[in-house]
Design an enzyme around this catalytic site. Structure first.
Site, short mmCIF file in Angstrom:
data_model
loop_
_atom_site.label_atom_id
_atom_site.label_comp_id
_atom_site.label_asym_id
_atom_site.label_seq_id
_atom_site.Cartn_x
_atom_site.Cartn_y
_atom_site.Cartn_z
N GLY A 178 -0.22 -31.65 95.35
CA GLY A 178 0.79 -30.91 96.08
C GLY A 178 0.32 -30.42 97.44
CE1 TYR A 191 2.17 -14.43 98.95
CE2 TYR A 191 4.10 -14.74 97.55
CZ TYR A 191 3.16 -13.91 98.13
OH TYR A 191 3.20 -12.56 97.89
CB ALA A 196 5.48 -24.17 92.99
CB ILE A 197 4.56 -27.75 88.67
CG1 ILE A 197 5.45 -26.89 87.78
CG2 ILE A 197 3.52 -28.50 87.83
CD1 ILE A 197 6.25 -27.66 86.76
CB ALA A 201 3.38 -20.21 90.82
CB CYS A 228 6.20 -27.54 97.95
SG CYS A 228 5.89 -26.32 96.65
#
Length: 276
Positions: A85, A89, A149-150, A164, A180
């Site tokens: 990725g 944050y 997000a991953i 997250a 991202c």
């Protein structure tokens, strides 16, 4: 999959953890999973980070919009990482999950990411929120934007890093990056979607059962402990591990192994956030 073993998992709620300590913690747990100590046991670490920007292997520094000196004055750290990725944050009001999972002899990382997405989509559905995965992207999306997000990596069949979820934090901090690497996509929070303040405790309570169901764990053992800054950087084992080995996280072990302390904390242990 592990041959001849029914996997179980331990979930560790650690409160606020410095990013470098999180990296060290993942490394120690990864070695334990690879070594099978204890046998057929994975881990899920659930925590918050102080304000930090992390860059994945494919990240471009141009996606950090704010000047590094200004970010440092605001208390931000910036870390290059070995996950997939771009830039993201982490900060207060966000649940970060680090699953340390053995994927077997032929790990399928894409399938693993899809399963993480399903865990979060189902957890959000329990809170009455519609979300989905989008083809060509990772993470979890909503009508208001990306809510989770991953970014992961595997090393010798064991996963590191994770997900997250923006639960109740200040989304203005995302303005200082291109999240991202997607300049045209907004970010969202669980609380904003729900129209009320959703606590980190409520989000964790929704995630854990679906993590167990999606990954097929028969048992998920819960452990909680506040984490002291710097605890993982030099020590061969973590304070959390020592306390677990002593049975300190069972009601009986806590009474027997630990001294009585004001507020239920160990000497020198930081105050726990309410979600623990």
């Amino acid at each position: 999959e592990r041959l001849g073993a029914i996997p179980k998992a331990k979930q560790h709620r650690l409160g606020r953890v410095e990013y470098e300590d999180g990296l060290a913690l993942m490394a120690v747990a990864g070695e334990a999973v690879r070594a099978g100590t204890p046998p057929a046991t994975d881990h899920l670490f659930l925590l918050e980070h102080p304000p930090v920007l992390t860059l994945g292997r494919g990240a471009g520094r141009a996606n950090i919009v704010a000047a590094p000196a200004w970010l440092a004055r605001q208390g931000f750290e910036i870390h290059d990482t070995d996950r997939g990725g771009d830039v993201t944050y982490h900060g207060p009001g966000q649940i970060v999950g680090y699953p340390i999972v053995h994927l077997g002899e032929l790990p399928d990382v894409v399938a693993y990411v899809r399963r993480l997405e399903q865990v979060l989509i189902r957890a959000l559905a329990d809170l009455g929120l519609e979300s989905w995965a989008e083809a060509g992207y990772t993470g979890v999306w909503t009508a208001q934007g990306k809510v989770a997000a991953i970014g992961v990596r595997t090393a010798r069949s064991v996963t590191m890093h994770g997900f997250a979820v923006n639960v109740s934090g200040d989304l203005d901090w995302f303005r200082h990056i291109v999240p991202c690497g997607l300049a045209d996509r907004a970010v969202a929070s669980v609380s904003g979607l729900a129209g009320r303040r959703v606590s980190l405790e409520e989000m964790v309570a929704a995630v854990v059962p679906h993590f167990a169901a999606v990954f097929g764990y028969e048992e998920v053992e819960a452990q909680s402990a506040a984490f002291t800054r710097g605890a993982g950087k030099d020590a061969g084992s973590f304070e959390v591990d020592r306390l677990v080995a002593a049975g300190a996280f069972t009601p009986e072990g806590r009474r027997a192994a630990l001294p009585a302390t004001p507020g239920g904390r160990l000497p020198g242990e930081p105050e726990r956030p309410e979600w623990m």
